[in-house]
Design an enzyme around this catalytic site. Structure first.
Site, PDB file in Angstrom:
ATOM      1  N   GLU A 301      -8.627  16.519  23.865  1.00 45.39           N
ATOM      2  CA  GLU A 301      -8.770  16.490  25.322  1.00 45.39           C
ATOM      3  C   GLU A 301      -8.673  17.854  25.979  1.00 45.39           C
ATOM      4  OE1 GLU A 301      -4.391  15.549  24.293  1.00 45.39           O
ATOM      5  OE2 GLU A 301      -6.373  15.061  23.497  1.00 45.39           O
ATOM      6  N   HIS A 325     -11.200   7.711  26.327  1.00 44.55           N
ATOM      7  CA  HIS A 325      -9.838   8.131  25.977  1.00 44.55           C
ATOM      8  C   HIS A 325      -9.618   9.597  26.310  1.00 44.55           C
ATOM      9  CE1 HIS A 325      -6.095   7.847  23.557  1.00 44.55           C
ATOM     10  NE2 HIS A 325      -6.349   9.123  23.288  1.00 44.55           N
ATOM     11  N   GLU A 326     -10.533  10.450  25.861  1.00 43.04           N
ATOM     12  CA  GLU A 326     -10.347  11.880  26.102  1.00 43.04           C
ATOM     13  C   GLU A 326     -10.444  12.207  27.591  1.00 43.04           C
ATOM     14  OE1 GLU A 326      -9.124  13.197  23.663  1.00 43.04           O
ATOM     15  OE2 GLU A 326      -9.824  11.797  22.132  1.00 43.04           O
ATOM     16  N   HIS A 329      -7.190  11.531  29.375  1.00 45.49           N
ATOM     17  CA  HIS A 329      -6.194  12.590  29.182  1.00 45.49           C
ATOM     18  C   HIS A 329      -6.200  13.604  30.333  1.00 45.49           C
ATOM     19  CE1 HIS A 329      -4.158  12.007  25.413  1.00 45.49           C
ATOM     20  NE2 HIS A 329      -5.280  11.833  24.745  1.00 45.49           N
ATOM     21  N   GLU A 348      -0.223   9.915  24.744  1.00 45.06           N
ATOM     22  CA  GLU A 348      -1.190   9.054  24.077  1.00 45.06           C
ATOM     23  C   GLU A 348      -1.093   7.584  24.475  1.00 45.06           C
ATOM     24  OE1 GLU A 348      -3.576  10.261  22.721  1.00 45.06           O
ATOM     25  OE2 GLU A 348      -3.020  12.239  21.963  1.00 45.06           O
ATOM     26  N   ASP A 399      15.715  13.603  17.662  1.00 44.75           N
ATOM     27  CA  ASP A 399      16.378  14.087  16.453  1.00 44.75           C
ATOM     28  C   ASP A 399      15.462  14.236  15.246  1.00 44.75           C
ATOM     29  OD1 ASP A 399      18.718  13.982  17.962  1.00 44.75           O
ATOM     30  OD2 ASP A 399      19.090  11.907  17.389  1.00 44.75           O
ATOM     31  N   TYR A 410       0.216   5.400  20.288  1.00 43.79           N
ATOM     32  CA  TYR A 410      -0.930   5.019  21.106  1.00 43.79           C
ATOM     33  C   TYR A 410      -0.830   3.555  21.554  1.00 43.79           C
ATOM     34  CZ  TYR A 410      -3.418   9.209  19.346  1.00 43.79           C
ATOM     35  OH  TYR A 410      -3.801  10.494  19.024  1.00 43.79           O
TER      36      TYR A 410
END
Length: 629
Positions: A301, A325-326, A329, A348, A399, A410
């Site tokens: 992206e 999707h991209e 972003h 995501e 952690d 996602y």
């Protein structure tokens, strides 16, 4: 970005001090400066930087591309803000060859590179004194973030190609800066390349290329909005441009451009749909580049210049959820960025939810619901593999816990938002998500921040947060029982066909008319143990080996290899020789490796001929399979 995302460690419980803006000393021109979060959960241990003392706010690159030496060289000038009394800045460096560090006036500065620590690289410490702008002269050869392709690895087979992939922490291999998603920076660049290659970057091109008279041209770019450093990206090669709308277009090699333009022709409509959902697109242009097949991921992206794999080109726009999707972003991930990699679901998961809403707007409810069902099935499959109590199945990963993979970051992230939408209604949920983007635009965020924002602006109270399992969704492993289930009718016809095949081998009659999602569902539902005769019948009846859809072709090859089906080996070899996408490459080598004496010699032979053509990220994932010899 569509990929399985490694999650790097967070440091819990450490103290961190915020520098009040009025206490910072800055000599750079006035630019948008994003805050750096000061809470312990926002302390990124994947970087050596100490932003509470001194941090980079702007990067100016002046670099030459050398395709013969596979080297990028020149200078990076950094603008710095520092707390009173701070005389040192710490940057990230992995393999850079640094020749000098100077002030704006050219005065040498003292610098040193500390001990290296695996993937993290090494700290680059510069004694800046009162300087607030420093210039680093350096070069990088065979940097992990940069994939240099020989002409024969491109579609045109005449000119070399270069592309970068910086996420998660690879940009420190070609840019000396503070390489952390929580330390956002504006940037500019002047890049020279040999003719006739064109250069594109994840910034707006400034003017036309300058002919330098020595067989090279200079290209200039600028990004005037602060971005996470991993979003600084470059590509160079024999590429042409085709416009889509007034602010959208696609770059690709000439041999690929026609198909790429057809496949992405809905992009302007997608931008308009996204704006109707969650507010204005704030980056100016939205262009894309379809890269050679060695690109290791589905998409990346990078602002104003999304990088795409050619494997999404199916000829029927059936895989353009990748583009949605991209694009999404541009709001979730680029506009509001996870401060640390342990909160990657903020990037995501939110994007995957947003993607599906765009798909629904452009392609209709049926396709959107089917893609939700596929994603939900992937969550269930992952939980069955790793266990519902596995720490890696929580959205927030503290952690250094390793995420269980993309089905969590996602798909579970998207399922969380879909559950909230179902509970409170679309209108109310959409208003909340839009204000989240508006409030935190061009800033980093953490899981704790979105939890508090949800509680205050959507859920309304601590008691309601407990009822809706808000904390459990973010911080606990597994899948909460109140998850919004996919539409049971989404694949009713396909699931019936799958059951019939499993019962008596009946082949589906409507295969040619099915959507790609329906075909993928059927292939994923097939019994995993098939004889050579059964596989041959499937292939002959459904034309699986000749599919132009790489998602479907991959599922077929994986099934065939898992059953030691010799006729599929040449197809697998051709596929692995032309595709560098990790999502496909790693599982196919894993399928071969799992077949012991039959599959391992085949895997070794194929990998010997393909390894050098894969990106470092893909090579690393396959190397780990072969390490289990």
């Amino acid at each position: 970005m569509r990929r399985i995302l490694p999650v790097l460690a967070l440091m819990a419980g450490a103290a961190c001090t915020t520098i009040p803006p009025e206490a910072m000393q800055e000599a750079a021109p006035a630019r948008m400066v994003a805050p750096v979060l000061a809470t312990p959960d926002a302390l990124d241990t994947s970087t050596y930087a100490q932003p509470q003392l001194a941090r980079v706010t702007h990067v100016a690159l002046n670099l030459d591309l050398d395709f013969v030496a596979r080297r990028i060289a020149g200078t990076a000038t950094l603008d710095i803000v520092a707390a009173p009394g701070a005389d040192t800045i710490v940057l990230d460096d992995k393999g850079l060859a640094i020749t000098s560090v100077t002030t704006e006036a050219g005065r040498p500065l003292q610098w040193s590179v500390g001990a290296a620590d695996g993937e993290k690289g090494a700290p680059l410490e510069i004694v800046i004194g009162a300087a607030r702008r420093v210039t680093i002269a350096y070069s990088a050869v065979d940097a992990d973030a940069l994939q240099w392709l020989a002409p024969e690895q491109t579609a045109g087979r005449e000119h070399p190609f270069l592309f970068s992939q910086g996420q998660s922490i690879l940009n420190r291999t070609w840019i000396p800066t503070q390489d952390s998603p929580g330390i956002r920076q504006t940037w500019e660049a002047r890049i020279t390349a040999p003719k006739p290659l064109d250069v594109v970057m994840s910034g707006i091109q400034q003017g036309t290329p300058e002919d330098l008279g020595d067989g090279r041209r200079a290209f200039r770019f600028a990004m005037d909005k602060p971005v996470a450093p991993y979003l600084i990206a470059i590509a160079a090669g024999d590429i042409d441009f085709a416009p889509i709308g007034s602010r959208t277009g696609v770059w690709a090699e000439p041999a690929t451009l026609g198909r790429a333009h057809y496949e992405t022709s809905d992009t302007e409509r997608m931008v308009e749909a996204a704006e109707r959902l969650y507010g204005p697109y704030r980056w100016g242009r939205y262009d894309m580049i379809v890269l050679p097949p060695a690109f290791p991921y589905g998409g990346m992206e990078n602002p104003v210049m999304t990088f795409l794999t050619p494997t999404f080109i199916a000829g029927d726009r059936s895989l353009t959820g990748l583009v949605a999707h991209e694009l999404a972003h541009s709001w979730s991930g680029n506009l509001v960025t996870n401060a640390v990699w342990g909160d990657s679901w903020l990037n995501e998961g939110v994007t995957s939810y947003f993607e599906n809403r765009i798909v629904e707007e452009i392609y209709g409810t049926k396709r959107a619901r089917q893609e939700v069902a596929l994603d939900y099935a992937a969550i269930i499959e992952t939980l069955a593999e790793v266990g519902e109590d596995a720490p890696g199945t929580a959205l927030h990963q503290p952690d250094g816990t390793e995420s269980a993979g993309s089905a969590i970051i996602y798909n579970k992230g998207a399922a969380f938002l879909r559950t909230l939408e179902q509970e409170y209604g679309r209108e109310r949920f959409d208003a909340w998500l839009r204000q989240w983007f508006d409030k935190h635009a061009f800033q980093p965020a953490t899981s704790a921040m979105i939890y508090e924002d949800l509680k205050a602006n959507l859920v309304g109270s601590e008691a309601e947060a407990e009822r809706i399992k808000l904390r459990e969704w973010i911080y606990a492993p597994g899948l909460p029982e109140n998850v919004a289930k996919p539409d049971p009718a989404a694949f009713a016809e396909i699931d019936a066909a799958s059951a019939a095949y499993a019962k008596d081998g009946s082949l589906p009659s409507g295969w040619a008319a099915w959507t790609s999602a329906e075909r993928q569902r059927f292939l994923q539902s097939l019994p995993q143990e098939r004889s050579a005769g059964q596989l041959a019948t499937l292939d002959s009846a459904l034309g699986l080996s000749t599919s132009g859809n790489n998602e479907e072709l991959f599922l077929w090859i994986e099934l065939a290899l898992a059953n030691r089906y010799d006729p599929a080996v040449p197809l697998a070899e051709r596929f692995l020789g032309r595709v560098g996408r990790t999502k496909f490459v790693r599982p196919l080598f894993a399928a071969l490796w799992a077949q012991g004496d039959w599959g391992r010699p085949i895997a070794r032979r194929i990998y010997a001929g393909t390894r050098d053509g894969y990106h470092a990220a893909t090579r690393g994932s396959v190397d780990r399979i072969f390490a289990n010899d």
